[in-house]
Scaffold this active site. Sequence first.
Site, PDB file in Angstrom:
ATOM      1  N   CYS A 123       0.251   3.683   2.828  1.00  0.00           N
ATOM      2  CA  CYS A 123       0.686   3.003   4.046  1.00  0.00           C
ATOM      3  C   CYS A 123       2.345   3.335   4.260  1.00  0.00           C
ATOM      4  CB  CYS A 123       0.476   1.475   4.162  1.00  0.00           C
ATOM      5  SG  CYS A 123      -1.314   1.003   4.150  1.00  0.00           S
ATOM      6  N   CYS A 169       0.761  -1.219  -0.045  1.00  0.00           N
ATOM      7  CA  CYS A 169       0.074  -0.013  -0.083  1.00  0.00           C
ATOM      8  C   CYS A 169       0.984   1.253  -0.014  1.00  0.00           C
ATOM      9  CB  CYS A 169      -0.879  -0.108   1.234  1.00  0.00           C
ATOM     10  SG  CYS A 169      -1.841   1.569   1.628  1.00  0.00           S
TER      11      CYS A 169
END
Length: 147
Positions: free
Chosen positions: A74, A71
Amino acid sequence: MSDSLEDERAQIREQKKRELQQRLENGGELGADEPATTTPSEPISIKGQSHFEEVINAHTVVLVDCYADWCGPCQMLEPTIEALAEESDAAVAKVDVDQHQVLAQQLGAQGVPTLVLYADGEPVERTVGAQTKGQLEGLIERHSSQQ
């Protein structure tokens, strides 16, 4: 949630209140026979459901980061998460949604990153998507000051 778990949490809360009251009566200092509880200065990698519950119950305020290695947001949030672990009074826990799918589902992580703030063992705030350090510090401070 079972009544026994609620009772256990209530007992933990009462113990923490007594410890805080004793600390205040001692001029803000811990007594010599009282162990100091410290918040980890690095994020805690959650290893499973029971480990997650231990972390939530061991700390008054916990910021849980539900993330995935693949991600992008993230990855962008990672330095902020590490800084919060080092600088804030909250414990910071990380849940890899790929490794712990059931736990991530229980936390309501439908997208990543999902951040869930726990205070006294209960979820009190949830955000989805990358957040600024200031936003997350504000959440932590708001719930830390209510203790």
